[in-house]
Design a protein around this motif. Structure first.
Motif, PDB file in Angstrom:
ATOM      1  N   PHE A   1       0.709  -1.094   0.036  1.00  9.60           N
ATOM      2  CA  PHE A   1       0.122  -0.029   0.107  1.00  9.60           C
ATOM      3  C   PHE A   1       0.825   1.174  -0.039  1.00  9.60           C
ATOM      4  N   LEU A   2       0.569   2.099  -1.146  1.00  9.13           N
ATOM      5  CA  LEU A   2       1.442   3.279  -0.962  1.00  9.13           C
ATOM      6  C   LEU A   2       0.467   4.654  -1.105  1.00  9.13           C
TER       7      LEU A   2
ATOM      8  N   ALA B   1      -2.603  -1.003  -3.504  1.00 12.24           N
ATOM      9  CA  ALA B   1      -3.331   0.320  -3.455  1.00 12.24           C
ATOM     10  C   ALA B   1      -2.179   1.276  -3.627  1.00 12.24           C
ATOM     11  N   LEU B   2      -2.246   2.036  -4.805  1.00 13.95           N
ATOM     12  CA  LEU B   2      -1.633   2.985  -5.077  1.00 13.95           C
ATOM     13  C   LEU B   2      -2.486   4.341  -5.397  1.00 13.95           C
ATOM     14  N   VAL B   3      -2.217   5.380  -4.391  1.00 11.43           N
ATOM     15  CA  VAL B   3      -2.969   6.951  -4.197  1.00 11.43           C
ATOM     16  C   VAL B   3      -1.998   7.824  -4.598  1.00 11.43           C
ATOM     17  N   LEU B   4      -2.056   8.519  -5.579  1.00 11.91           N
ATOM     18  CA  LEU B   4      -1.276   9.816  -5.804  1.00 11.91           C
ATOM     19  C   LEU B   4      -2.059  11.031  -6.103  1.00 11.91           C
ATOM     20  N   ARG B   5      -3.242  11.023  -5.724  1.00 11.55           N
ATOM     21  CA  ARG B   5      -4.369  12.119  -5.500  1.00 11.55           C
ATOM     22  C   ARG B   5      -3.744  13.373  -5.187  1.00 11.55           C
ATOM     23  N   SER B   6      -4.006  14.422  -5.892  1.00  6.62           N
ATOM     24  CA  SER B   6      -3.781  15.852  -5.534  1.00  6.62           C
ATOM     25  C   SER B   6      -2.475  16.169  -5.391  1.00  6.62           C
TER      26      SER B   6
ATOM     27  N   LEU C   1      -6.624   2.322  -7.443  1.00  6.55           N
ATOM     28  CA  LEU C   1      -5.777   3.109  -8.466  1.00  6.55           C
ATOM     29  C   LEU C   1      -6.391   4.351  -8.378  1.00  6.55           C
ATOM     30  N   ASP C   2      -5.678   5.436  -7.708  1.00  9.24           N
ATOM     31  CA  ASP C   2      -6.186   6.654  -7.571  1.00  9.24           C
ATOM     32  C   ASP C   2      -5.017   8.002  -8.045  1.00  9.24           C
ATOM     33  N   VAL C   3      -5.235   8.450  -9.226  1.00  9.92           N
ATOM     34  CA  VAL C   3      -4.327   9.617  -9.732  1.00  9.92           C
ATOM     35  C   VAL C   3      -5.336  10.725  -9.779  1.00  9.92           C
TER      36      VAL C   3
END
Length: 755
Positions: A385-386, A409-414, A434-436
């Motif tokens: 998880f990142l 889980a890869l979260v790079l939002r905002s 996946l959240d970009v």
């Protein structure tokens, strides 16, 4: 002699008995008789050792103590229904010593579905002098107090009264429980200071005082707890001050959780660094001290020599830490550094000693990370998880992230990421999230997302500059539950293959099935890889829900949503959308869609929010839309709809804003009559009280005159016929003449007609 009530004198008699027997054996010459006596001695010894025993019953005074405790509480769910009869050793929750019948264990742990309540009086149990285990946790003893008599349970080794609504101060008499090894009084309403007498519990291995209202400081006497392995004081907002421990104190400590306003001064930091068995470090919301030589690191974490030998977890979230992230933290398996002021992550990632890292979770969200991400992720091959969301990162997403093949889980939002998604991410085939979103990413939505990432449950790419067609390969995401591609530059038609979203085509989301997809490895597998039992990942998703930007976490895994709003889609709304019967939210607003609303949209019975506003949709509003009882948000404004707004059920609850901007739409919601509606007939004005009286007199006179006229006419004609015979004969002759005249006239007419 009653075996069930034997005491120590009986054991003395047994010893005397088999000493005499041995003396007898020495004087005996008969070989077989000697073996009989020897066997008798062995049986007596086994009996005293507890390896064989007869019927054991509880002691009467202890039975009465248990009954007194039962009388002091309420038992609405019948947890104590077996507490009857003479033998309390057979009662539920009671364990007795086999040899003596003394109560050793009282285990009355409740649960959400069934628990005890009332005012628990622990002092009623004082006669249980051999009690070693007392568990009253998860009950509802509102505002009950722990009596000072608690210190008289001298043989107690285990005490758990967590989450049982006890109140008052923590009694200092707990320090008299010299044999205690386990103490959990968490999640209650205890106040006041931590008694320094707890430092006398030298056998204590586990202490949890969390989530109470304890204030003051941590007493320095706790440093004498040399056997302590678990210490948790989190959730006591009034507890503050410096950590009073130094090198050599609590040497066996494995878990340390100290949320709050504690200050980690030089001695405290040195103490933490020397805890060789520590595998869980949670210092959330703590601050660093400013004493003497540590002035330079008021906001920085020193690069301690701390090593977490079994991986362990470290939570330093919600502080004011800044500067360099020390490399020793890479020895954690679970590393939470969110809500700080870190600005550089390169020092943590790009070091040669990362090769042996067991890092499974890295959360650096809500910091001040800036610049480009370093392209050195290959060494973190075990990362699951990142989360790097809500930072100031720029540049391209580094291709080496594709080497994180275990990533779920890869979260790079905002952030400020630019360019295309690196194709190397197609190697992360275990991704479920996946959240970009909210970046500056561009180019087409890659087809490899649908071709390779078949485990995706959540895909959020909103708020970027993605363009081109919506790839049909996206329809391969059969497990997708949340698809958010809003606020991009996507164009052309919405593919009809969206009906292949299998998870959305079920009436409701099976959260158990979803959880099994996410946590597909058992905890033993995680333990082998990471050295700790990995905690469940908590979803942290931001979506526009019912027109409002919201954050979602567990247990909103049941959420089923499609958001394609604010793009340039053309063509019609695919009729296939009606197959997604489990869809909860559908937002296609602010596009260039035309055609009609699918007539069977009412099949989506789970729909709670529907937004089709600001398009070019025409036709009438389907009547099936009024059959969706769960629909709470409806936006059809600024289209080309016409005709009557369908009535029925809850459609009348939507106001004009849901339909405005459709000039040819009519209905009560718009206060606009539809063609062909009958004009409304207004009721006559009610008369005043005086007019009503006048009309009443008139109608009364009219009714009287009509009645009088009817009476006169009726009896004026029929009266003489009934009572006067001559009148009756004359009347009958008259009728006969009339009948003869009619008959002759008809006969003459018929004869002429036949000629």
């Amino acid at each position: 002699m009653n075996i069930g009530s034997r005491s120590s004198p009986s054991r003395t008699l047994h010893k005397i008995l088999y000493i005499l027997i041995w003396k007898k054996l020495e004087m005996m010459s008969n070989y077989f008789l000697k073996w009989d006596y020897a066997l008798l001695v062995v049986l007596i010894m086994l009996y005293d050792a507890g390896l064989i025993h007869g019927e054991v019953t509880c002691l009467e005074n202890e039975r009465q103590a248990l009954l007194r405790f039962k009388q002091s509480i309420d038992d609405p769910w019948g947890m104590l229904s077996t507490w009857r009869g003479d033998d309390c050793c057979k009662w539920q929750g009671i364990t007795c010593r086999n040899q003596t019948g003394h109560v050793l264990r009282l285990h009355l742990r409740g649960s959400y579905s069934h628990h005890l309540s009332g005012q628990a009086n622990i002092s009623t149990l004082i006669d249980l002098q051999y009690l070693q285990h007392l568990d009253l946790s998860y009950n509802d003893f509102v505002n009950s107090y722990i009596s000072e008599h608690i210190g008289l349970f001298s043989k107690l080794k285990y005490l758990n009264i967590s989450d049982a609504d006890f109140a008052g101060s923590i009694p200092y008499q707990l320090g008299n429980l010299s044999q205690l090894q386990y103490l959990d009084i968490s999640d209650n309403d205890f106040g006041g200071e931590i008694p320094p007498q707890l430092g006398k519990l030298t056998y204590l291995q586990y202490m949890d005082l969390s989530y109470n209202y304890v204030d003051g400081v941590i007493p320095y006497q706790l440093k004498h707890l040399g056997q302590l392995q678990y210490l948790c004081l989190q959730g006591n907002s009034e507890l503050s001050g410096a950590i009073p421990f130094q090198s050599g104190d609590l040497p066996l400590l494995q878990t340390l959780k100290l949320h709050g306003d504690f200050v980690l001064e030089s001695k405290g930091a040195e103490w933490v660094s020397n805890l060789s068995f520590l595998n869980t470090l949670d210092l959330t919301s703590m601050s660093l001290g400013n004493s003497h030589q540590w002035l330079q690191m008021i906001r920085a974490i020193p690069n301690l020599s701390l090593r977490l030998p079994n991986g362990g977890s470290t939570d330093l979230s919600s502080n004011q830490f800044e500067g360099v992230i020390p490399s020793f933290l890479l020895y954690s398996s679970w590393l939470i550094l969110s809500r700080n002021k870190f600005s550089n992550v390169s020092s943590l990632l790009c070091q040669e000693n990362n090769i042996g890292s067991k890092l499974g979770t890295l959360d650096l969200s809500n910091n001040q990370l800036k610049g480009s991400l370093p392209d050195c992720w290959k060494s973190l091959s075990l990362l699951l998880f990142l989360d790097l969301s809500n930072n100031n990162l720029t540049g391209k997403i580094p291709p080496s992230m594709g080497s994180l093949v275990k990533l779920e889980a890869l979260v790079l939002r905002s952030n400020g990421f630019i360019g295309k998604l690196p194709s190397s991410l197609k190697n992360c085939t275990t991704l479920f999230l996946l959240d970009v979103s909210e970046n500056l990413l561009s180019g087409p939505i890659p087809s490899w997302i649908g071709e390779s990432l078949h485990q995706l449950i959540v895909l959020s790419m909103s708020g970027n500059s993605f363009s081109g067609n919506l790839s049909k390969h996206l329809c391969y995401l059969k497990k997708i539950q949340l698809l958010d591609l809003s606020r991009n530059n996507l164009s052309n038609e919405i593919p009809t293959c969206l009906k292949n979203f299998t998870a959305m085509s079920k009436k409701s989301i099976n959260s158990t099935e979803t959880a099994s997809l996410i946590y597909r490895y058992n905890n033993t597998y995680y333990y082998v890889l990471y050295g700790v039992y990995i905690s469940r990942y908590t979803f942290n998703i931001t979506v526009t829900w019912k027109g409002v930007k919201c954050g979602f976490k567990d247990p909103e895994l049941r959420l089923s949503s499609i958001d394609l709003s604010s793009n340039h889609f053309t063509g019609e709304i695919p009729n296939e959308i009606v197959y997604l019967v489990g869809l909860v939210s559908l937002n296609l607003s602010r596009n260039n869609l035309s055609g009609e609303i699918p007539s069977e949209i009412g099949n989506i019975t789970s729909l709670e929010s529907l937004d089709l506003s600001r398009n070019h949709i025409s036709g009438t509003i389907p009547s099936s839309l009024s059959q969706i009882d769960s629909l709470g948000v409806l936006e059809l404004s600024n289209n080309s709809l016409y005709g009557r707004i369908p009535p029925g059920r809850h459609m009348d609850t939507f106001d004009a804003s849901s339909f405005e901007g459709n000039p040819n739409l009519c209905g009560t919601q718009l206060n606009k009559t539809c063609p062909g509606d009958m004009p409304e007939v207004k009721p006559e004005e009610p008369t005043t009280h005086d007019d009503a009286d006048d009309n009443s007199d008139f109608y009364e006179a009219l009714h009287m005159s009509l009645g009088f006229g009817f009476f006169t006419g009726f009896w004026g004609l029929l009266g003489p016929l009934l009572f006067w015979r001559s009148w009756r004969i004359a009347y009958l002759r008259f009728l006969n003449k009339v009948a003869d005249y009619i008959y002759v006239t008809v006969a003459v007419y018929v004869a002429k007609f036949h000629k």
